[in-house]
Write a protein that holds these residues in place. Structure first.
Motif, short mmCIF file in Angstrom:
data_model
loop_
_atom_site.label_atom_id
_atom_site.label_comp_id
_atom_site.label_asym_id
_atom_site.label_seq_id
_atom_site.Cartn_x
_atom_site.Cartn_y
_atom_site.Cartn_z
N ALA A 215 -33.96 14.18 5.39
CA ALA A 215 -32.94 14.42 6.41
C ALA A 215 -32.76 15.91 6.65
CB ALA A 215 -31.61 13.79 5.98
N LEU A 216 -32.78 16.70 5.59
CA LEU A 216 -32.67 18.16 5.74
C LEU A 216 -33.85 18.71 6.51
CD1 LEU A 216 -31.47 19.10 2.12
CD2 LEU A 216 -30.08 18.98 4.19
N ARG A 217 -35.04 18.20 6.22
CA ARG A 217 -36.26 18.66 6.92
C ARG A 217 -36.22 18.25 8.40
NH1 ARG A 217 -39.79 17.26 3.36
NH2 ARG A 217 -40.54 19.31 2.71
N SER A 218 -35.60 17.10 8.68
CA SER A 218 -35.55 16.58 10.05
C SER A 218 -34.38 17.13 10.85
CB SER A 218 -35.45 15.05 10.01
OG SER A 218 -36.55 14.49 9.32
N CYS A 219 -33.61 18.05 10.27
CA CYS A 219 -32.47 18.68 10.96
C CYS A 219 -31.38 17.66 11.31
CB CYS A 219 -32.91 19.40 12.23
SG CYS A 219 -34.29 20.53 12.00
N ASP A 220 -31.27 16.58 10.54
CA ASP A 220 -30.32 15.51 10.83
C ASP A 220 -29.07 15.68 9.95
OD1 ASP A 220 -28.93 13.16 11.34
OD2 ASP A 220 -30.75 11.93 11.38
N ALA A 221 -28.09 16.41 10.46
CA ALA A 221 -26.89 16.71 9.68
C ALA A 221 -26.08 15.46 9.37
CB ALA A 221 -26.02 17.73 10.42
N ASP A 222 -25.93 14.57 10.35
CA ASP A 222 -25.15 13.36 10.13
C ASP A 222 -25.80 12.48 9.06
OD1 ASP A 222 -23.30 14.11 12.04
OD2 ASP A 222 -24.25 12.96 13.65
N ARG A 223 -27.11 12.36 9.12
CA ARG A 223 -27.82 11.56 8.13
C ARG A 223 -27.71 12.19 6.75
NH1 ARG A 223 -29.11 7.00 5.91
NH2 ARG A 223 -31.24 6.82 5.14
N ALA A 224 -27.81 13.53 6.68
CA ALA A 224 -27.70 14.22 5.40
C ALA A 224 -26.32 14.00 4.78
CB ALA A 224 -27.96 15.72 5.59
N ARG A 225 -25.29 14.06 5.62
CA ARG A 225 -23.92 13.83 5.13
C ARG A 225 -23.77 12.40 4.62
NH1 ARG A 225 -21.55 15.00 9.40
NH2 ARG A 225 -20.73 17.09 8.95
N GLU A 226 -24.30 11.46 5.37
CA GLU A 226 -24.20 10.04 5.00
C GLU A 226 -24.93 9.76 3.68
OE1 GLU A 226 -26.20 5.89 6.59
OE2 GLU A 226 -25.74 7.45 8.06
N ILE A 227 -26.12 10.30 3.52
CA ILE A 227 -26.90 10.08 2.29
C ILE A 227 -26.17 10.69 1.09
CG2 ILE A 227 -29.03 10.69 1.07
CD1 ILE A 227 -30.38 10.62 3.89
N MET A 228 -25.67 11.91 1.25
CA MET A 228 -25.00 12.55 0.12
C MET A 228 -23.71 11.82 -0.24
SD MET A 228 -25.20 14.88 -2.18
CE MET A 228 -26.07 16.39 -1.77
N ALA A 229 -22.98 11.33 0.75
CA ALA A 229 -21.75 10.57 0.46
C ALA A 229 -22.08 9.32 -0.33
CB ALA A 229 -21.03 10.22 1.77
N SER A 230 -23.14 8.62 0.07
CA SER A 230 -23.56 7.42 -0.65
C SER A 230 -24.02 7.78 -2.07
CB SER A 230 -24.69 6.74 0.10
OG SER A 230 -25.17 5.62 -0.60
N HIS A 231 -24.76 8.87 -2.17
CA HIS A 231 -25.26 9.33 -3.47
C HIS A 231 -24.10 9.61 -4.42
CE1 HIS A 231 -27.68 11.13 -6.47
NE2 HIS A 231 -27.64 12.38 -6.05
N MET A 232 -23.07 10.29 -3.92
CA MET A 232 -21.93 10.63 -4.76
C MET A 232 -21.18 9.39 -5.21
SD MET A 232 -21.76 13.90 -5.31
CE MET A 232 -23.52 13.69 -5.54
N GLN A 233 -21.01 8.42 -4.30
CA GLN A 233 -20.26 7.21 -4.66
C GLN A 233 -21.01 6.39 -5.70
OE1 GLN A 233 -16.96 6.33 -3.44
NE2 GLN A 233 -17.34 5.28 -5.40
N VAL A 234 -22.32 6.22 -5.47
CA VAL A 234 -23.12 5.44 -6.42
C VAL A 234 -23.17 6.15 -7.78
CG1 VAL A 234 -25.48 4.70 -6.95
CG2 VAL A 234 -24.53 4.32 -4.67
N ALA A 235 -23.38 7.46 -7.76
CA ALA A 235 -23.46 8.20 -9.02
C ALA A 235 -22.13 8.13 -9.78
CB ALA A 235 -23.83 9.66 -8.74
N GLU A 236 -21.01 8.23 -9.06
CA GLU A 236 -19.72 8.13 -9.73
C GLU A 236 -19.54 6.77 -10.38
OE1 GLU A 236 -14.90 8.49 -9.02
OE2 GLU A 236 -16.24 8.57 -7.29
#
Length: 253
Positions: A215-236
């Motif tokens: 997502a970072l390579r593709s310049c997709d800010a919304d996708r990057a935010r969504e992935i990181m939010a999911s990552h944080m919730q799952v990791a927690e």
């Protein structure tokens, strides 16, 4: 009269500590930068109206904090230093060591901040930076086979987030996120939150990190935010499970 409602008085600061604070204020008021020289000892004694011993002790305090550097020999003396991020995080870690932080405390902050950092970096990273993140995400292609390897995988995963924080344009945001990665690493190691190995944590964490790099390579800010939010919730969720397992094991013993 009952003095139970009287607010506690703050401990009185020693004279060297007070002078150290005055020197810091003096530096700020003059907008001095890294490498700028401070007045010599005699001038500082006159400026702050204290003894030679007090000035020297105040300078030692500031040097221990990394705020000044003292050099000996010709052209030596005291000059303005620069506190490194590593040193600042170390000092903060000393404070939080006594605060009994939980996984939930740390992830409350991570969930709020890391998705925004990820979004801000979309399309902003160099190919070298993206390649470094890719290498970190791919470092462990197989789940851990021992608790020691699990510990290494936890640390590597958090290094990924620390490197993201290093790339932040907002230095305050980057500092806070880097600090959280550090204290979570310490918490994981000190409390043994990597034992037993957690295949689900490895699988989902690795998947999220690889998706984030794309997502970072593709310049997709919304996708990057969504992935990181999911990552944080799952990791927690999974880390809190590890924490609960550890507590049950402790009680059982």
């Amino acid at each position: 009269m009952d003095g139970s409602n009287t607010p506690p008085t703050k401990p009185k600061k020693s004279r060297p500590v007070r002078v150290a604070e005055e020197i810091k204020q003096w530096v700020v008021e003059r907008d001095l930068k890294k490498g700028d020289k401070l007045p010599n000892e005699s001038a500082m004694i006159e400026e702050f109206g204290v003894s030679k011993g007090t000035v020297r002790e105040a300078l030692r305090i500031l040097e221990a904090q990394g705020l000044i550097v003292t050099k000996t020999g010709p052209g030596g003396g005291s000059m303005v230093g620069e506190v490194s991020a590593e040193r600042a995080r170390s000092l903060l870690a000393n404070y939080f060591y006594f605060q009994d932080l939980s996984v939930a405390d740390i992830y409350q902050m991570r969930r709020a901040l890391e998705p925004e950092l990820a979004a801000s970096l979309a399309g902003k990273l160099s190919e070298a930076q993206l390649a470094e993140l890719q290498e970190l995400a791919e470092r462990y292609p197989e789940p851990a086979k021992s608790s020691e390897e699990e510990k290494e995988q936890h640390i590597a995963s958090l290094i990924f987030h620390a490197r993201l924080s290093d790339f932040a344009n907002n230095r305050l945001l980057g500092f806070v996120i880097g600090f959280m990665a550090q204290i979570l690493t310490d918490l994981t190691v000190y409390r043994g939150l990597y034992d037993p190995p957690n295949v689900e944590l490895w699988r989902k964490g690795r998947k999220h990190q690889l998706q984030l790099v794309e997502a970072l390579r593709s310049c997709d800010a919304d996708r990057a935010r969504e992935i990181m939010a999911s990552h944080m919730q799952v990791a927690e969720d999974l880390m809190r499970g590890q924490e609960a397992h550890l507590m049950r094991r402790f009680i059982g013993e």
